[in-house]
Design an enzyme around this catalytic site. Structure first.
Site, PDB file in Angstrom:
ATOM      1  N   ASP A  12      -1.196  10.437 -26.939  1.00 53.06           N
ATOM      2  CA  ASP A  12      -1.657   9.284 -27.716  1.00 53.06           C
ATOM      3  C   ASP A  12      -3.132   9.081 -27.413  1.00 53.06           C
ATOM      4  OD1 ASP A  12      -1.629   7.013 -29.379  1.00 53.06           O
ATOM      5  OD2 ASP A  12      -1.107   5.672 -27.739  1.00 53.06           O
ATOM      6  N   SER A  13      -3.777   8.285 -28.248  1.00 51.64           N
ATOM      7  CA  SER A  13      -5.176   7.964 -27.983  1.00 51.64           C
ATOM      8  C   SER A  13      -5.301   7.051 -26.766  1.00 51.64           C
ATOM      9  CB  SER A  13      -5.797   7.283 -29.207  1.00 51.64           C
ATOM     10  OG  SER A  13      -5.075   6.112 -29.530  1.00 51.64           O
ATOM     11  N   TYR A  44      -8.632   5.658 -32.407  1.00 47.68           N
ATOM     12  CA  TYR A  44      -8.577   6.636 -33.481  1.00 47.68           C
ATOM     13  C   TYR A  44      -8.589   5.975 -34.856  1.00 47.68           C
ATOM     14  CZ  TYR A  44      -7.484  10.786 -30.635  1.00 47.68           C
ATOM     15  OH  TYR A  44      -7.538  11.850 -29.770  1.00 47.68           O
ATOM     16  N   GLY A  45      -8.054   4.774 -34.935  1.00 55.12           N
ATOM     17  CA  GLY A  45      -7.882   4.126 -36.230  1.00 55.12           C
ATOM     18  C   GLY A  45      -9.165   3.831 -36.967  1.00 55.12           C
ATOM     19  N   CYS A  76       1.400   8.944 -31.730  1.00 56.36           N
ATOM     20  CA  CYS A  76       0.303   8.171 -32.330  1.00 56.36           C
ATOM     21  C   CYS A  76       0.431   8.302 -33.835  1.00 56.36           C
ATOM     22  CB  CYS A  76      -1.040   8.716 -31.853  1.00 56.36           C
ATOM     23  SG  CYS A  76      -2.489   7.985 -32.659  1.00 56.36           S
ATOM     24  N   ASN A  77       0.626   7.183 -34.514  1.00 51.77           N
ATOM     25  CA  ASN A  77       0.794   7.230 -35.961  1.00 51.77           C
ATOM     26  C   ASN A  77      -0.447   7.769 -36.665  1.00 51.77           C
ATOM     27  OD1 ASN A  77       2.713   4.952 -34.948  1.00 51.77           O
ATOM     28  ND2 ASN A  77       3.475   5.477 -36.981  1.00 51.77           N
ATOM     29  N   THR A  78      -1.619   7.317 -36.254  1.00 50.40           N
ATOM     30  CA  THR A  78      -2.851   7.762 -36.892  1.00 50.40           C
ATOM     31  C   THR A  78      -3.016   9.269 -36.745  1.00 50.40           C
ATOM     32  OG1 THR A  78      -3.929   5.628 -36.509  1.00 50.40           O
ATOM     33  CG2 THR A  78      -5.350   7.512 -36.940  1.00 50.40           C
ATOM     34  N   GLU A 154      -3.353  -2.871 -25.071  1.00 44.03           N
ATOM     35  CA  GLU A 154      -4.016  -2.309 -23.897  1.00 44.03           C
ATOM     36  C   GLU A 154      -4.272  -3.397 -22.851  1.00 44.03           C
ATOM     37  OE1 GLU A 154      -5.166   0.875 -23.203  1.00 44.03           O
ATOM     38  OE2 GLU A 154      -4.392   1.804 -25.031  1.00 44.03           O
ATOM     39  N   CYS A 190       2.054   1.643 -35.505  1.00 45.82           N
ATOM     40  CA  CYS A 190       1.191   2.150 -34.433  1.00 45.82           C
ATOM     41  C   CYS A 190       2.007   2.034 -33.163  1.00 45.82           C
ATOM     42  CB  CYS A 190      -0.092   1.332 -34.336  1.00 45.82           C
ATOM     43  SG  CYS A 190      -1.108   1.713 -32.873  1.00 45.82           S
ATOM     44  N   THR A 191       2.008   3.062 -32.332  1.00 43.72           N
ATOM     45  CA  THR A 191       2.849   3.030 -31.138  1.00 43.72           C
ATOM     46  C   THR A 191       2.404   1.978 -30.134  1.00 43.72           C
ATOM     47  OG1 THR A 191       1.556   4.870 -30.187  1.00 43.72           O
ATOM     48  CG2 THR A 191       3.616   5.423 -31.331  1.00 43.72           C
ATOM     49  N   HIS A 192       1.175   1.490 -30.258  1.00 46.62           N
ATOM     50  CA  HIS A 192       0.757   0.376 -29.402  1.00 46.62           C
ATOM     51  C   HIS A 192       1.528  -0.907 -29.734  1.00 46.62           C
ATOM     52  CE1 HIS A 192      -2.839   2.753 -28.289  1.00 46.62           C
ATOM     53  NE2 HIS A 192      -3.027   1.876 -27.326  1.00 46.62           N
TER      54      HIS A 192
END
Length: 271
Positions: A12-13, A44-45, A76-78, A154, A190-192
């Protein structure tokens, strides 16, 4: 595969892929894990498609050479909506992507109005258009870019308290659209975002949305896919502590240490 130590590589980012790792840990509790985060490239988005595709493929290539994974999860979806096909073309192991859970949300929705929260890059992808056409035909899909949720997640995992207004604004961005008051499913694209699901749900209830509202993400499906692809492979009897590998500054990642231990990740290294 005879190498018990060949890891599952989760990429992931940032820290968002932990929401996917949690489900993989339940399904495969003793699988060795290398979690990789491209903190030098976060977020990344806000990047162009070319930047994301180039960065993801280069990063995964280096990680594959170093750790020889048995399978890679782009958590990571993006990155998945942009670079999944490129990564599969150049890497010699199975690659599982992460896409917005529009299909299950559409199947579950009773009102036919579905929200999608994602990064700016994710919600504009033609891939999302195709998911809507294939799985949400006849329903209303409301999209809203909520990049501030990435930093909120985050911050939460650093032990900080994110500004509640961030969650209010994200939900308002959906509710303010035509039909938004009837929304009963919100896709966390988004995985976040699952890492701040409780905060998002509270914000949704403050908007007086239906008590039946549910937040939907794709982590369960990803875990099932990983189990399917690794069927018949063997792991050590005991779970070894996972490794966190990053392009970022190791000192800046120290606040994440207590949270990483909850995912059985005890070591941090740089790439």
């Amino acid at each position: 595969m005879d190498n018990f130590d060949a890891p599952i590589l989760i990429f992931d980012s940032g820290i968002g892929g932990l929401s996917v790792l949690a489900k993989i840990r339940v399904a495969l509790p003793t699988a060795p894990i290398v979690y990789s985060a491209d903190y030098a490239g976060l977020p990344y988005g806000q990047k162009s498609e070319m930047e994301v595709a180039t960065r993801v493929c280069a990063f995964l290539g280096r990680l594959s050479e170093r750790y020889r994974p048995r399978l890679i999860v782009i958590a990571c979806n993006t990155a998945s909506t942009i670079a999944l096909s490129h990564a599969r073309a150049v890497l010699g192991v199975p690659v599982v992507g992460t896409v917005p859970a529009i299909k299950p949300a559409a199947e579950q929705s009773r009102t036919g109005v579905i929200g999608l929260l994602g990064t700016s890059a994710t919600i504009r992808q033609a891939y999302v258009d195709r998911l809507e056409t294939e799985f949400a035909r006849g329903k209303t899909l409301l999209r809203h870019a909520a990049p501030d949720l990435v930093e909120a997640a985050e911050a939460k995992l650093r032990g900080e308290t994110p500004d509640p207004a961030i969650f209010d604004h994200a939900i308002e961005g959906l509710v303010s659209q035509a039909g938004g008051e009837r929304m009963d499913r919100i896709v966390l694209g988004c995985t976040h975002f699952p890492l701040v699901a409780d905060e998002l749900h509270r914000a949704a209830m403050a908007q007086r949305l239906t008590p039946d509202l549910e937040l939907v993400d794709g982590s369960d499906g990803i875990a099932r896919r990983v189990v399917h692809l690794l069927n018949g492979q063997t792991f050590s009897a005991n779970a070894a502590a996972g490794l966190f590998v990053t392009t970022g500054n190791l000192i800046q990642l120290k606040p994440y240490g207590p949270q990483l231990l909850q995912y059985n990740i005890a070591n941090i290294a740089s790439l």
